[in-house]
Design a protein around this motif. Structure first.
Motif, mmCIF file in Angstrom:
data_model
loop_
_atom_site.group_PDB
_atom_site.id
_atom_site.type_symbol
_atom_site.label_atom_id
_atom_site.label_comp_id
_atom_site.label_asym_id
_atom_site.label_seq_id
_atom_site.Cartn_x
_atom_site.Cartn_y
_atom_site.Cartn_z
ATOM 1 N N ARG A 10 0.826 -1.195 0.000
ATOM 2 C CA ARG A 10 0.000 0.000 0.000
ATOM 3 C C ARG A 10 0.873 1.264 0.000
ATOM 4 O O ARG A 10 2.053 1.218 0.350
ATOM 5 N N GLU A 11 0.266 2.370 -0.335
ATOM 6 C CA GLU A 11 0.964 3.650 -0.235
ATOM 7 C C GLU A 11 1.308 3.926 1.223
ATOM 8 O O GLU A 11 0.488 3.715 2.113
ATOM 9 N N LYS A 12 2.526 4.392 1.461
ATOM 10 C CA LYS A 12 2.952 4.656 2.837
ATOM 11 C C LYS A 12 2.404 6.000 3.323
ATOM 12 O O LYS A 12 2.324 6.969 2.569
ATOM 13 N N PHE A 13 2.028 6.022 4.572
ATOM 14 C CA PHE A 13 1.719 7.273 5.271
ATOM 15 C C PHE A 13 2.568 7.261 6.530
ATOM 16 O O PHE A 13 2.446 6.364 7.359
ATOM 17 N N ASP A 56 -8.865 13.104 7.949
ATOM 18 C CA ASP A 56 -7.930 13.743 7.025
ATOM 19 C C ASP A 56 -7.466 15.097 7.548
ATOM 20 O O ASP A 56 -6.319 15.484 7.384
ATOM 21 N N PHE A 80 -5.200 6.306 9.350
ATOM 22 C CA PHE A 80 -4.718 6.156 7.980
ATOM 23 C C PHE A 80 -4.508 4.687 7.629
ATOM 24 O O PHE A 80 -4.745 4.270 6.494
ATOM 25 N N GLN A 81 -4.070 3.901 8.599
ATOM 26 C CA GLN A 81 -3.912 2.457 8.371
ATOM 27 C C GLN A 81 -5.251 1.825 7.993
ATOM 28 O O GLN A 81 -5.314 0.962 7.112
ATOM 29 N N PHE A 92 -3.846 2.790 3.835
ATOM 30 C CA PHE A 92 -2.439 3.128 3.775
ATOM 31 C C PHE A 92 -1.609 2.137 4.586
ATOM 32 O O PHE A 92 -2.127 1.415 5.439
ATOM 33 N N ASP A 93 -0.317 2.129 4.319
ATOM 34 C CA ASP A 93 0.642 1.466 5.197
ATOM 35 C C ASP A 93 1.148 2.555 6.125
ATOM 36 O O ASP A 93 2.083 3.285 5.817
ATOM 37 N N SER A 94 0.473 2.690 7.260
ATOM 38 C CA SER A 94 0.725 3.813 8.163
ATOM 39 C C SER A 94 1.640 3.363 9.295
ATOM 40 O O SER A 94 1.194 2.807 10.296
ATOM 41 N N ASP A 151 4.976 12.513 6.082
ATOM 42 C CA ASP A 151 3.692 13.146 5.814
ATOM 43 C C ASP A 151 3.340 14.135 6.908
ATOM 44 O O ASP A 151 2.791 15.211 6.624
#
Length: 991
Positions: free
Chosen positions: A54-57, A760, A88-89, A93-95, A615
């Motif tokens: 996943r997209e990282k946060f 958010d 966010f996870q 996301f990969d939070s 972020d």
């Protein structure tokens, strides 16, 4: 009556809620079990595995100091971070969250020194690396303690592998970052006034200083005019006789300054004035004082401050004439201590300065360039002019690191009888310097007046003792040196601030103003525990730039830590073949803010599970001058941009009266105590329901408010779990559901937008407010209340019941996952009760909302329905209060309608069901005068009649009053609807 009827316990035929989820939370006992379970299953690892690809946060953790148990500020900070990473996870996301600790610097070194003092041990007699080991061990112990306390708060992160500024890799990277500044020419050795802690014997950064009330001695001092240069004054329109008379008057006068630091007078080298201020020459005509000015003396003041100065000295002044800026600029003064100890023979120039005002004092600023930043800047700016006038621009070192006057303060330093006077002693108390200076001024008839002033004064935030400004050689980073690309560190930082999102937005203005005004960054500290300024310099301060030497330093730090710098033979080891050259090994320690400001390099850049830039950085608002600030400068100096995309700040926690918490006031709230008494989820609920961007309040009453809110949330969750015990997984298409169920799905769709937008925007109060209101007002007091009859009593085949169960299923899944980032313990308990085979709610995602759930037209219709309902329920409450009825099911309201739009909305709606009455009649006749009305719902009036007066009978199963009770001979005590349900249950073998 049949045998079946006689033997039947109707309560056992109802779908009543059934759950093991207790009403009493027992959080203090249950939460540690959950923490242990998460640790055993390695929830953090499972989160990383589930989010792979996943997209990282990334929220980068601002490191707390490892030197004590956590306090309420830590709890607020870590809970906010945990809510962000979890939210966010759970949204795709990969939070990742990697906790960190700041391990160097005075907070820890001070603790070890305290232990030494208690044992009568002298730090200076202990080998430096032995002392450093004790600091390292001390920090390591507290890292374990704080890590456990953070996890007890419910924080999930990589506590097995946190980042530490004292790890060998971190120390190597920190040194490497410093060497980048040196190689680019941004690092230099200079002599400037810095904030100096006498108690701690070190320079301090802005972030290490706090302001407290302090009572200072104030003095008004006369500086006699020594010379007047007529060539600098335009006097063509003045006769020679008049001009000579003017000159004579000024030559016989004194310029009066005011200061709150009498001890800086020996360091005076100039007096500043402002061309924007009106000044006058005054003569003393009368005096009532034991010392000070006498009749006939001539003095120069800002006109706006002459009257106040007159009162301070108990004199009467007569204004003789104006004194122009040109005239002031042409003057040189004598130092009031001229001749003392054979010193102070230099002239004191008058210099124009933008920092001078006529708000307080005399309108003249005593300038001691070794003891103030503005003084230093004004003196340095005048350097060229001073040389042209034959004035030595050098700056004296009048006070040493212990606060004693030096030989540069003749009459007060080592030549003074009894030894040098001292500004501040080792305990942070006032020394005898002020008294010595004031006594000498009185002796020399140079004191105009004296007093005391209580004002805000800088103190070390560790020792809590006042500091001084002291000129001393230190290592700095240039803020305004051109860096080869048309930028400076200041311009880069300002651009980076413009490119960063700030929450709240005021943080941007605050940080920008600090960067705009800040002086060069002082990096050096005169301590032992930390990363050294690992450079070599010559006698002039020129830094050795040698890639081979630098690489040996970084490699050694990577393998052995920064202790390698202090080891025997370190100079020769690092310099190698250049050891015979006259390079001096710098032994100062780096500002600890440089350590934490470099954390983005060895955390975000070096860890494969992280990313650069982060972020989010989130810390208290004080970190605009701390971690946000140092991280910005470090990254802009080495990478040209900030290491973060968003900066979020929180305020400080006050007591319930808005006072700062302190042990002396006894108003502190200890997070460990709250957790022990009420549970971490209660503390977390407080965090997410407060306006954390501002200062918050916390105390017994605030906690009780959150306990009450939590109880309502928990009971709502409990009722859903009990209802879902009867969930058989039936699915009813949305369009086939009753309107009430469709309305609830629409509300979930609306809430989904609110929740996601709130997370958010980091507006957690917005999320919790929406969810609490929904669960308490719309569910418990509306939807659940209405649907209990259908859910408990309807037949197994009932579409209405199946649809309601399905909606409760959706409500549970959405609400519990939405709440999970904020209340991780409670939601985990509820989720595992509902889904016992699940690993954790925290491995779930927020459920998607189907497009067909949204139905704005339906929602608008139901606003009208609920308006009518509010009038009905109001009338019922009034009858209950009169004890005319008990349950609302005993009532049959007559609703008199005189509003076509409202009546149209009721079409097809069973208003008796919605109002939870046994029946309801809509009437178009005029309402009687005593009918119940609500002003906010015109056109509706209600009269409540009793069901048994209408010939209706009470159903023994559902307690509704109907006209068909007894219509089924097998179940003569119940309504036809309930009899149908009983027949189905009997056929299924459930009764």
């Amino acid at each position: 009556m049949t045998d079946t009827s006689e033997k039947l316990d109707y309560s056992k035929t109802l779908y009543l809620p059934q759950t093991e989820f207790p009403m009493r939370a027992g959080l203090p006992e249950k939460e540690p079990i959950a923490v242990a379970r998460w640790q055993k299953m390695d929830l953090y690892k499972r989160l990383r595995e589930s989010a792979a690809g996943r997209e990282k946060f990334v929220l980068h953790d601002g490191p707390p100091y490892a030197n004590g148990n956590i306090h309420i500020g830590h709890a607020l900070n870590k809970v906010l971070k945990d809510v962000i990473t979890r939210s966010f996870q759970m949204r795709g996301f990969d939070s990742n969250y990697v906790p960190g600790w700041d391990c160097h610097g005075l907070p820890i070194e001070w603790k070890i020194e305290e232990q030494y003092r208690a044992k009568g041990k002298n730090k200076d007699e202990v080998p430096v690396n032995e002392f450093r080991k004790e600091c390292r061990d001390f920090a390591q112990g507290w890292i374990k303690v704080q890590g456990d306390e953070f996890q007890r708060l419910g924080v999930v992160g990589d506590f097995k592998n946190p980042y530490l500024t004292m790890s060998f890799h971190a120390e190597a990277r920190i040194a490497g970052e410093l060497l980048k500044f040196a190689a680019s020419g941004q690092l230099y050795r200079g002599s400037k006034p810095v904030m100096w802690s006498v108690v701690e014997r070190t320079a301090l950064a802005e972030a290490e200083v706090e302001y407290q009330d302090y009572e200072s001695d104030t003095i008004w001092v006369k500086f006699p005019v020594a010379d007047f240069n007529p060539d600098l004054v335009a006097h063509e329109d003045t006769s020679a006789e008049d001009f000579n008379e003017m000159t004579a008057a000024i030559l016989g006068s004194s310029v009066v300054i005011w200061t709150t630091t009498p001890w800086t007078i020996p360091g005076n080298r100039a007096v500043n004035f402002s061309p924007r201020v009106s000044y006058g020459l005054y003569e003393v005509t009368a005096a009532e004082n034991d010392f000070g000015p006498q009749p006939g003396e001539k003095l120069i003041f800002a006109d706006a401050l002459a009257e106040d100065s007159e009162a301070k000295a108990k004199v009467t002044l007569n204004r003789l004439r104006s004194v122009s800026a040109e005239e002031l600029g042409s003057l040189t003064l004598s130092h009031p201590f001229k001749g003392l100890g054979g010193g102070y023979e230099f002239v004191v120039p008058m210099l124009a300065g933008d920092h001078v005002t006529d708000d307080a004092g005399t309108g003249f600023v005593h300038t001691a360039p070794g003891h103030g930043r503005e003084d230093f800047d004004a003196w340095m700016d005048a350097g060229k002019k001073l040389r042209e006038r034959g004035i030595d621009p050098s700056i004296p070192f009048t006070v040493d690191d212990g606060g004693f006057f030096t030989k540069d303060a003749p009459g007060f330093g080592p030549d003074r009888e009894g030894g040098p006077a001292r500004v501040i002693d080792d305990n942070g108390k006032k020394g005898d310097a002020n008294k010595a200076v004031i006594d000498e001024l009185i002796k020399r008839n140079a004191l105009f007046a004296r007093g005391r002033l209580k004002h805000s004064y800088p103190h070390s935030w560790r020792s809590k003792k006042p500091i001084i400004f002291r000129n001393t050689p230190q290592w700095f980073v240039y803020m305004d040196k051109e860096l080869g690309d048309g930028t400076t560190l200041r311009s880069r930082a300002l651009q980076a601030i413009d490119d960063t999102r700030f929450v709240p937005g005021a943080g941007q203005t605050r940080l920008r103003s600090m960067i705009e005004e800040r002086p060069d960054w002082v990096l050096s500290r005169q301590r032992a525990w930390g990363v050294p300024i690992a450079v070599f310099a010559d006698a002039d301060g020129t830094v050795l730039v040698d890639e081979a030497v630098n690489q040996r330093i970084v490699d050694a730090f990577e393998a052995e830590g920064a202790d390698a710098w202090f080891a025997e033979g370190a100079r020769e080891r690092f310099l190698g073949s250049r050891a015979n050259e006259p390079w001096v090994q710098v032994m100062d320690i780096l500002d600890v803010w440089f350590d934490s400001g470099s954390s983005h390099t060895f955390t975000l850049e070096d860890r494969p599970d992280m990313k650069w830039p982060a972020d989010v950085y989130l810390e208290g608002s004080d970190q605009h001058r701390g971690w946000f600030h140092s991280s910005l400068l470090e990254s802009c100096g080495t990478r040209g941009r900030a290491p973060y995309n968003t900066v979020v700040t929180h305020g400080f926690t006050m007591d319930e009266e808005g006072r700062k918490m302190s042990k002396s006031l006894g108003n502190t709230v200890v997070p460990q105590d709250v957790i022990k008494q009420s549970g971490a989820d209660i503390l977390r609920l407080w965090v997410v329901t407060t306006d954390y961007w501002e200062d918050q309040r916390l105390g017994k009453n605030v906690l009780q408010t959150n306990i009450d809110a939590y109880r309502k949330l928990r009971n709502t969750i409990r009722w859903m779990l009990g209802t879902l015990a009867h969930d058989e997984g039936d699915v009813v298409p949305v369009k086939e559901m009753p309107e009430l169920e469709q309305l609830m799905l629409h509300r979930l769709a609306e809430l989904d937008e609110v929740v996601r937008a709130g997370y958010d925007a980091f507006e957690f109060k917005r999320v919790t407010r929406a969810l609490i209101d929904f669960m308490v007002v719309e569910l418990s007091a509306f939807y659940f209340d209405i649907r209990k009859d259908a859910l408990y009593c309807e037949a197994p085949s009932s579409t209405k019941r199946k649809a309601a169960v399905q909606v409760v299923r959706h409500l549970f899944d959405h609400l519990v996952t939405w709440l999970a980032p904020m209340l991780p313990f409670t939601t985990e308990e509820a989720w595992l009760e509902r889904y016992p085979s699940s690993e954790s709610v925290h491995l779930e995602q927020f459920p998607a909302v189907p497009a067909d759930w949204k139905n704005d037209a339906l929602a608008e219709k139901w606003k009208k329905i609920r308006q009518v309902r509010s009038v009905v329920t109001g009338a019922l409450e009034l009858e209950r209060a009169k004890k005319t009825i008990g349950s609302s099911l005993e009532a049959v309201p007559v609703v008199h309608m005189n509003d076509a739009a409202l009546e149209a909305a009721l079409s097809g709606i069973d208003m008796a069901e919605i109002s939870i009455t046994s029946d309801l009649v809509v009437s178009h006749r005029g309402a009687p005068a005593d009918a119940f009305v609500l002003r906010e719902v015109p056109g509706v009036a209600v009269v409540v009649e009793k069901a048994d007066d209408k010939g209706l009978r009470k159903c023994a199963r559902s307690w509704r009053y109907t006209d068909d009770v007894g219509s089924d001979p097998e179940f003569p005590e119940v309504s036809a609807r309930d009899a149908k349900a009983l027949h189905e249950l009997k056929a299924l073998g459930r009764i």
